[in-house]
Design an enzyme around this catalytic site. Structure first.
Site, PDB file in Angstrom:
ATOM      1  N   TYR A 167       0.911  -1.049  -0.042  1.00 32.26           N
ATOM      2  CA  TYR A 167       0.119  -0.105   0.089  1.00 32.26           C
ATOM      3  C   TYR A 167       0.895   1.195   0.022  1.00 32.26           C
ATOM      4  O   TYR A 167       0.672   2.128  -0.665  1.00 32.26           O
ATOM      5  CB  TYR A 167      -0.776  -0.085   1.198  1.00 32.26           C
ATOM      6  CG  TYR A 167      -1.876   1.280   1.508  1.00 32.26           C
ATOM      7  CD1 TYR A 167      -2.997   1.318   0.492  1.00 32.26           C
ATOM      8  CD2 TYR A 167      -1.575   2.114   2.546  1.00 32.26           C
ATOM      9  CE1 TYR A 167      -4.112   2.321   0.687  1.00 32.26           C
ATOM     10  CE2 TYR A 167      -2.489   3.059   2.449  1.00 32.26           C
ATOM     11  CZ  TYR A 167      -3.541   3.257   1.746  1.00 32.26           C
ATOM     12  OH  TYR A 167      -4.637   4.298   1.945  1.00 32.26           O
ATOM     13  N   LYS A 171       1.022   4.122  -2.872  1.00 32.87           N
ATOM     14  CA  LYS A 171       0.426   5.420  -2.626  1.00 32.87           C
ATOM     15  C   LYS A 171       1.492   6.579  -2.638  1.00 32.87           C
ATOM     16  O   LYS A 171       1.477   7.589  -3.258  1.00 32.87           O
ATOM     17  CB  LYS A 171      -0.081   5.471  -1.382  1.00 32.87           C
ATOM     18  CG  LYS A 171      -1.316   4.868  -1.288  1.00 32.87           C
ATOM     19  CD  LYS A 171      -2.556   5.343  -1.973  1.00 32.87           C
ATOM     20  CE  LYS A 171      -3.826   4.928  -1.589  1.00 32.87           C
ATOM     21  NZ  LYS A 171      -4.755   5.559  -2.381  1.00 32.87           N
TER      22      LYS A 171
END
Length: 306
Positions: A167, A171
């Protein structure tokens, strides 16, 4: 519907808008006068398809308000799906003024336990999904000569977090991708910005609670509503934000932050060049005081939200 409609006549596509932050942005956009394309594949938190009703339910809510909306169930991680949702929005409403790349999944694991499949799946939805939808939208926006691309990044990537290598990588990649889009598309008056949202949603509800301190943190997060993110996203879609591009904002309850972007912090110079020994004895001691600590997001945002 609100009397003040700063998005009157504009068309917005919001991905992952069947719930949480995406739904809040879509609802507020409709109240602000926008025609909204609601994308959601109806997936579970880890990305497995469950139901196709979420997008349709949001569309029904918007129509009850007197707004205009359509539902889309395509997958952002599929380039053809991204093209299809952009095509559906433009065919329904005639143009596309703003995209909010909000769709996301989580498959948290510590790095030494992370599987290729879980790394790949998260990067595909967040990073590739942002590329796919923005790339399809860019063709429409270039022809129009205007547009706003709004992407959800995270302090997990900007600062750091435990057990989120997939993640976090995705991001932080979104933030870099956004900057490149801002640079490449500025000649067509297309702007690109990021928001790092703090809000209680289905994604954050997966946070593991294994201590009283962690429970306290989660309880504080529950007070941060998805609706708090919408005003910043809507602003970035308005004409008032015409000179705002290439930026990264964070929104936490009633706080809005402008986030830093990597720039040189400190330098050392040696006219005769460097050797391993001089790096160890001179360069590193001079630079060490400016090292970035091994923080996580909660360390950087260590005060209670207001």
């Amino acid at each position: 519907m609100s009397e003040l409609k700063p998005l009157e006549g504009k068309v917005m596509l919001v991905t992952g808008a069947g719930g949480g932050i995406g739904r809040a942005i879509a609802m507020e956009a409709a109240r602000a006068g926008a025609m909204v394309a609601i994308n959601d594949i109806g997936a579970s938190l880890d990305g497995q398809r469950e139901s196709s009703t979420a997008a349709k339910e949001v569309v029904a809510e918007i129509k009850k308000l007197g707004g205009r909306a359509i539902a889309n169930g395509d997958d952002v991680s599929d380039p053809e799906g991204a093209k299809a949702m952009v095509r559906q929005a433009t065919e329904a409403f005639g143009r596309l003024d703003a995209v909010v790349n909000n769709a996301g999944i989580l498959r948290d694991q510590f790095f030494h336990k992370m599987t290729y499949e879980n790394f790949d799946a998260v990067v595909k939805v967040h990073l590739y999904g942002t590329f796919n939808v923005s790339r399809a939208a860019a063709d429409v926006m270039r022809e129009q000569g205007s547009g706003s691309l709004i992407h959800m990044t995270s302090t997990s990537g900007l600062v750091g977090n435990l057990a989120q290598a997939n993640y976090s990588a995705a991001k932080l990649g979104v933030a870099a991708l956004s900057k490149s889009m801002a640079l490449d598309l500025q000649r067509w008056n297309i702007r690109s910005n990021c928001i790092a949202p703090f809000a209680w949603s289905r994604m954050t509800s997966s946070i593991k609670v294994d201590s009283p301190e962690q429970q306290e943190r989660v309880d504080r997060m529950k007070e941060m509503k998805p609706e708090k993110i919408a005003p910043m996203a809507l602003y970035l879609a308005t004409d008032a934000a015409a000179d705002t591009t290439g930026q990264i904002f964070a929104v936490r309850n009633n706080e809005i932050f402008l986030m830093s972007q990597p720039r040189p912090v400190r330098s050392v110079h040696r006219s005769e060049g460097w050797e391993t020994a001089t790096v160890a004895n001179h360069a590193v001691p001079a630079l060490k005081g400016s090292y970035v600590p091994l923080d996580v997001s909660a360390d950087a945002f260590c005060w209670d939200p207001v």
